[in-house]
Design a protein around this motif. Sequence first.
Motif, mmCIF file in Angstrom:
data_model
loop_
_atom_site.group_PDB
_atom_site.id
_atom_site.type_symbol
_atom_site.label_atom_id
_atom_site.label_comp_id
_atom_site.label_asym_id
_atom_site.label_seq_id
_atom_site.Cartn_x
_atom_site.Cartn_y
_atom_site.Cartn_z
ATOM 1 N N SER A 226 2.783 5.093 -7.279
ATOM 2 C CA SER A 226 3.442 6.002 -6.339
ATOM 3 C C SER A 226 2.599 6.405 -5.140
ATOM 4 O O SER A 226 3.054 7.183 -4.311
ATOM 5 N N TYR A 227 1.374 5.933 -5.058
ATOM 6 C CA TYR A 227 0.538 6.391 -3.951
ATOM 7 C C TYR A 227 -0.019 5.174 -3.207
ATOM 8 O O TYR A 227 -1.237 4.982 -3.100
ATOM 9 N N SER B 148 2.227 4.466 1.969
ATOM 10 C CA SER B 148 2.790 5.818 1.928
ATOM 11 C C SER B 148 1.736 6.849 2.323
ATOM 12 O O SER B 148 2.042 7.877 2.936
ATOM 13 N N GLN C 179 1.701 6.915 6.019
ATOM 14 C CA GLN C 179 2.847 7.700 6.495
ATOM 15 C C GLN C 179 2.587 9.196 6.357
ATOM 16 O O GLN C 179 2.924 9.982 7.244
#
Lengths: 403, 387
Positions: free
Chosen positions: B23-24, B28, B31
Amino acid sequence: MDFIPSTDDEQFRQEVRSFLREHLPSDLAWRGQQGYLPGKEDSLRWTRILHEKRGWSAPAWPREDGGTGWAASQRYIFEEECYLAGAPIPNQAGIDLVGPVICHFGNTEQKKRFLPPILRGEVFWIQGFSEPGAGSDLANLRTTAVRDGDSYVVNGQKIWTSFGTQGDWNFLLVRTDPTAKPQKGISFLLLDTHTPGVTIRPIVSLDGCGHLAEVFYDNVRVPVENLIGEENKGWGYTKFLLFNERALLGAESPALKRYLAKIRRYASCQRAGDRPLIEDPAFAGRLAQYELEVLAIDMMVQKILHQGVNELNGGAAIGSMLKVRGSEMHQKLTEMLVEIIGDYGPVFYPSPAEEQTEHEQSFVGPDFAPGLAAELFYRRACTIYGGTAEIQRNIIAKALFGL
Amino acid sequence: MNFDLTEEQRMLQDSVRRYVNKSYSFESRTQLVKVGGGFSRETWSVFAEMGWLMAPIPESCGGLGFNAIETALIAEELGRGLVLEPYTFCAVLPVAIMRGCSAEAQKEKLLAGMGSGETIVAVAHSEPEARGCVSHVSTMATRQADGRYALNGRKSLVVAAPVADRILVVARSSGQVRDEQGISIFLIDPQSSGVRCEPFRLLDGTPAAELVLENVVVSASALLGEEGNAFSGLQRAVDEAIVSLCAEMVGGMEDVIALCSEYLKTRQQFGVAIGTFQALQHRMADMAIELMQARAMLYRGLAVLTNPAAEDTSRIVSGCKALVSKCAKFVTAQGIQLHGGYGITEEYRVGHHYRRLVLADAWFGNLDYHLNRYAGRIQDEARALAA
């Protein structure tokens, strides 16, 4: 994971300490503390004491061959305490190198014949690996052994043999199959240095000592029963031995700790102007840096002792990593020791072991000055022996990254 | 000593690593810096759900009661993943301050909010001239006739201040600027009148601020524990944060080395993979050795933090930071070097570890400061022997 010291280990340390207080002769301890390399007599004498008093002369060997059955952490504590007390280093070629090879690859007859004299401190072994044309590229060795009846006939030359002139027995790598690939045609022989045709010449090294030697073999007959394992399989035994050498001797972390203790002690009593040298900020900062590096090495050694060597902690590379950083630290710390004595750094102090000067002879400078420069020069070799620092880096890059 | 992770520790390590991998992503993260101000409250809530924010909070206050080893495992994985949300500054450090400095009654409510991720707490401690010295506090706390305190001063480099719900302000209620006695800590609302937050971004995109306090009046209940006695608790908290930061650096070094190992096998020059060149192989070996040393030194730091019998803990922690940041400087810089031009680009991951290292070296005092402090330990021991 936790970092609370084990009480069992602490108890064991106390036991070793009290043994050393009782049984380590003061003249041996004095020479050890000065930093001179112990010669044959001192090494064997200490091995005899260890063997007779406690059966501690070869702790790492399998129990059935005369080892102690200690855990790795206990062996390390033992080695460290002995070293810090100034006990002579035992005959490494016998106890740390050829001994384990005989334990693992020797036959029953060879074990019975060769192991007890090592345990009892009766014979002094020397190593026969490097040759003038085979250093880092050890497999390129040219010394040959040709089978003739019940003997091998050995011809060739070995070099950089530590304590070579004092050796009773010599283990050596010889080429028995000149047609095979370099690693495939090598055998591992045991040889009595008093055999006709063996000539040993000392090499004087920068430390002023003659503990290195070159060994010449001119039609030397070695009985076939002195072959370890199988003919042409010697390279495999050698890899086992070198791995042992690296894992065991690797960083020589106890020696690093002793250097640090000396530096602290000497820099507290040597003065620079109106204050002890250790109060000099530049000096203290450099010492702090070195001490931290040694603390880290020692912690990693503890980890390996507790976990054993495995994939997670560096596998085949860990011994080489400790060796590279450890040997750099040996060189930095021995340089610092000579710097500490200032104007007495450049003075030549004869070795008590070699010239029988002993400590009663008067000399200029502080009483701890003799031996420091010898040790500094000796330590230039530690990035060379047991595989150069560059070879170690090759091993690390290959083992960790497949490069 | 036991160097093997327990089952629980391994699961904790896995959970962080899995989260970061899944998830990391680096994209991202990029962003988040570009449009999200470098901090995501949502991510912080995930940290809470996973239990990572509860980790350092004592069980008596509803936390997991883990020690420095567990928080270091978390920090290491976050460091490996270049995670921006400042775990060390907003979890490890403020919780340790609460544990060491505040009275029991004060702890519960705030720690519950911190553990659940609802209350983000920043620590306003450093001042421009402190350069690592924990007792360097010139911000004043003046007790008024009504029992309340007026805070005045300037705090530099307050990590996460722009997103914080509460701020722990270290101030001086008596004594001279570097005295250990006379240091007090206050819990304030950043919206209080007289608090001026001058926000900026750190080099890696993390939000931070300079905090100017002009007659900020707080009630006596804002004072943690006893007036003037916060030093030892504060020092201990900083020590814990430093070791956590060292764990982040170790994780970052691991990532750099993994990236380089991969790159050396794929990048072709002169018709071959550049990993066939011995100069680069040896560089990788040196980087591995530095990492080995840094990890071992991290263990030393954890050992003194978790062994109740340890002495002179704080100066050994200084030694830990000095050596780990020395190693990390080498490894992260070589990470750039081995990647050639790509190493210095914004869009490639490896250089960001070096950037992060520049921050880590500055936080809590740089290499020189901590090396000197460790040298002081050697000198004190020599003096004690001589006496």
